[in-house]
Design an enzyme around this catalytic site. Structure first.
Site, PDB file in Angstrom:
ATOM      1  N   ASP A  46      43.373  38.404  62.596  1.00  0.00           N
ATOM      2  CA  ASP A  46      42.566  39.119  61.600  1.00  0.00           C
ATOM      3  C   ASP A  46      43.188  39.053  60.210  1.00  0.00           C
ATOM      4  O   ASP A  46      42.793  39.788  59.308  1.00  0.00           O
ATOM      5  CB  ASP A  46      42.355  40.579  62.018  1.00  0.00           C
ATOM      6  CG  ASP A  46      43.666  41.351  62.101  1.00  0.00           C
ATOM      7  OD1 ASP A  46      44.737  40.720  61.917  1.00  0.00           O
ATOM      8  OD2 ASP A  46      43.621  42.569  62.330  1.00  0.00           O
ATOM      9  N   GLU A  48      46.138  39.968  59.242  1.00  0.00           N
ATOM     10  CA  GLU A  48      47.233  40.886  58.957  1.00  0.00           C
ATOM     11  C   GLU A  48      48.540  40.103  58.893  1.00  0.00           C
ATOM     12  O   GLU A  48      48.746  39.159  59.663  1.00  0.00           O
ATOM     13  CB  GLU A  48      47.349  41.951  60.057  1.00  0.00           C
ATOM     14  CG  GLU A  48      46.375  43.092  59.933  1.00  0.00           C
ATOM     15  CD  GLU A  48      46.671  44.199  60.934  1.00  0.00           C
ATOM     16  OE1 GLU A  48      47.750  44.166  61.558  1.00  0.00           O
ATOM     17  OE2 GLU A  48      45.819  45.092  61.083  1.00  0.00           O
ATOM     18  N   ARG A 105      48.245  39.434  33.559  1.00  0.00           N
ATOM     19  CA  ARG A 105      47.255  39.414  32.477  1.00  0.00           C
ATOM     20  C   ARG A 105      46.471  40.725  32.393  1.00  0.00           C
ATOM     21  O   ARG A 105      45.775  40.962  31.401  1.00  0.00           O
ATOM     22  CB  ARG A 105      46.301  38.228  32.682  1.00  0.00           C
ATOM     23  CG  ARG A 105      46.936  36.891  32.324  1.00  0.00           C
ATOM     24  CD  ARG A 105      46.013  35.719  32.618  1.00  0.00           C
ATOM     25  NE  ARG A 105      46.001  35.380  34.032  1.00  0.00           N
ATOM     26  CZ  ARG A 105      45.344  34.337  34.551  1.00  0.00           C
ATOM     27  NH1 ARG A 105      44.635  33.555  33.749  1.00  0.00           N
ATOM     28  NH2 ARG A 105      45.380  34.084  35.841  1.00  0.00           N
ATOM     29  N   HIS A 139      53.681  37.360  31.177  1.00  0.00           N
ATOM     30  CA  HIS A 139      52.591  37.175  30.219  1.00  0.00           C
ATOM     31  C   HIS A 139      52.700  38.162  29.062  1.00  0.00           C
ATOM     32  O   HIS A 139      52.396  37.817  27.910  1.00  0.00           O
ATOM     33  CB  HIS A 139      51.242  37.341  30.927  1.00  0.00           C
ATOM     34  CG  HIS A 139      50.055  37.125  30.035  1.00  0.00           C
ATOM     35  ND1 HIS A 139      49.782  35.901  29.454  1.00  0.00           N
ATOM     36  CD2 HIS A 139      49.082  37.979  29.603  1.00  0.00           C
ATOM     37  CE1 HIS A 139      48.690  36.001  28.715  1.00  0.00           C
ATOM     38  NE2 HIS A 139      48.249  37.254  28.782  1.00  0.00           N
ATOM     39  N   ASP A 181      46.830  30.238  20.431  1.00  0.00           N
ATOM     40  CA  ASP A 181      46.159  31.445  19.932  1.00  0.00           C
ATOM     41  C   ASP A 181      47.167  32.271  19.142  1.00  0.00           C
ATOM     42  O   ASP A 181      48.371  32.013  19.196  1.00  0.00           O
ATOM     43  CB  ASP A 181      45.543  32.271  21.075  1.00  0.00           C
ATOM     44  CG  ASP A 181      46.539  32.589  22.172  1.00  0.00           C
ATOM     45  OD1 ASP A 181      47.678  32.986  21.860  1.00  0.00           O
ATOM     46  OD2 ASP A 181      46.182  32.443  23.352  1.00  0.00           O
ATOM     47  N   LYS A 204      41.395  31.155  17.877  1.00  0.00           N
ATOM     48  CA  LYS A 204      40.166  31.078  18.675  1.00  0.00           C
ATOM     49  C   LYS A 204      39.475  32.436  18.717  1.00  0.00           C
ATOM     50  O   LYS A 204      40.111  33.482  18.694  1.00  0.00           O
ATOM     51  CB  LYS A 204      40.470  30.586  20.093  1.00  0.00           C
ATOM     52  CG  LYS A 204      41.385  31.490  20.912  1.00  0.00           C
ATOM     53  CD  LYS A 204      41.738  30.833  22.226  1.00  0.00           C
ATOM     54  CE  LYS A 204      42.691  31.711  23.033  1.00  0.00           C
ATOM     55  NZ  LYS A 204      43.177  31.060  24.254  1.00  0.00           N
TER      56      LYS A 204
END
Length: 339
Positions: A46, A48, A105, A139, A181, A204
């Site tokens: 399953d 797990e 993020r 990030h 960016d 951008k």
């Protein structure tokens, strides 16, 4: 004070090749046999997750090597369950070595009624029993503050600087580092300063997540060999558009250095068809065969840096020393030996 026992490594299923490379590097530098702890990390029918550690880890300084990359939820659960298994086996200290920190993020509430998932993951790791985190190019660096335990955030910039100096020797004066960016300016500037070249920015504007409405270049890239620097490449759409925009503005060549090659969906096909001469990524994420077979994608190793960082943590010595080329250069001797 240094630990009395040797550091012990254990790996989940996310990036076993990197874990094995780290173990080999530690064996080479320490003059001792560092092998991955014998364990099984499996799934029941399953799905797990079940973990069984076969070696005695009582009182040991343990390092779990596990990126929380795709499938992010499975790999995160593996990390949490492995931590619990080690904690219940009386390990002295548990360090989660997370080369790619998934959910990074989602580090703030960009809109109403949205989660801060990076904080949730930090809470889960701490509650599971992780004592320290070692990661690469978060990030958002403020994620370190989500933890109430020590976090060592390594940087790919010194490795990329070594690689650029090696592969573009004799052409350094023609280079220009480009941030894709405004938010990535600090990351791009770091590499630009290390290799002593100018920098430009691609500005951008997004209409919605994942779609770029308009892009402009800030800086004169005409006649330059442009190197785009970023931390994550997901679907590669923005990256390829930026490369085309730079070419349209007169750049002679475009290359990209991206720390984490998520490369989901049509990313590989886009990179293959783009004007980019090369995309350089690290091995923080274990890449499938299509990425490895792509002619203009190249993977640089992080194992030497992670191995030394683990040794430094175990010894109680500086990890930040690895941010300097004078320290990192000898660790990568052989790969960039003609420097």
């Amino acid at each position: 004070m240094p630990a009395m026992t040797e550091p012990k490594l254990i790996s989940g299923n996310a990036n076993k090749p990197l874990a094995q490379s780290i173990a080999r590097r530690m064996s080479m530098h320490r003059g001792m046999n560092v092998a991955l702890v014998d364990a099984r990390v499996e799934r029941f029918n399953d799905q797990e997750i079940f973990v069984e550690v076969f070696d005695n880890v009582r009182g040991e300084d343990m390092y779990i090597i596990q990126s929380t990359s795709n499938p992010a939820n499975d790999n995160l659960m593996e990390l949490l369950i492995m931590t619990d298994a080690l904690k219940r086996s009386s390990a002295n200290r548990i360090t989660a070595v997370i080369p790619y920190f998934g959910y990074a993020r989602q580090d703030r509430r960009a809109k109403a009624r949205t989660p801060i998932s990076a904080k949730l993951v930090a809470n889960m790791l701490s509650k599971a029993g992780v004592d320290r985190v070692l990661t690469l190019d978060l990030h958002a660096t403020q994620i370190q503050g989500f933890f109430d335990i020590p976090v060592d955030n390594l940087y790919a910039a010194p490795i990329f600087a070594l690689d650029i100096k090696h592969n573009f020797r004799g052409r350094i004066d023609d280079l220009m580092v480009v941030s894709p960016d405004v938010g990535g300016v600090a990351r791009a500037r770091e590499i630009a300063q290390r290799i002593h070249v100018p920098m430009a920015i691609v500005d951008k504007r997004r209409e919605k997540a994942g779609e770029v409405a308009d892009m402009t270049v800030i800086g004169d890239v005409a006649g330059k060999t442009c190197i785009i620097v970023d931390d994550i490449c997901d679907t590669a759409g923005t990256l390829c558009k930026a490369a085309q925009l730079l070419t349209d503005h007169g750049a002679s060549e475009v290359h990209a250095y991206i720390t984490h090659g998520v490369l989901s969906g049509p990313a590989v096909e886009r990179v293959q068809k783009s004007v980019m001469k090369s995309l350089v990524i690290t091995d923080s994420i274990n890449q499938p065969d299509p990425v490895k077979a792509c002619s203009n994608i190249r993977i640089v190793p992080t194992a030497p840096m992670f191995a030394q960082a683990i040794i430094n943590i175990w010894n109680g010595t500086s990890v930040s020393s690895l941010f300097e080329l004078d320290t990192l250069g000898p660790i990568y001797e052989g790969l960039y030996s003609d420097e």
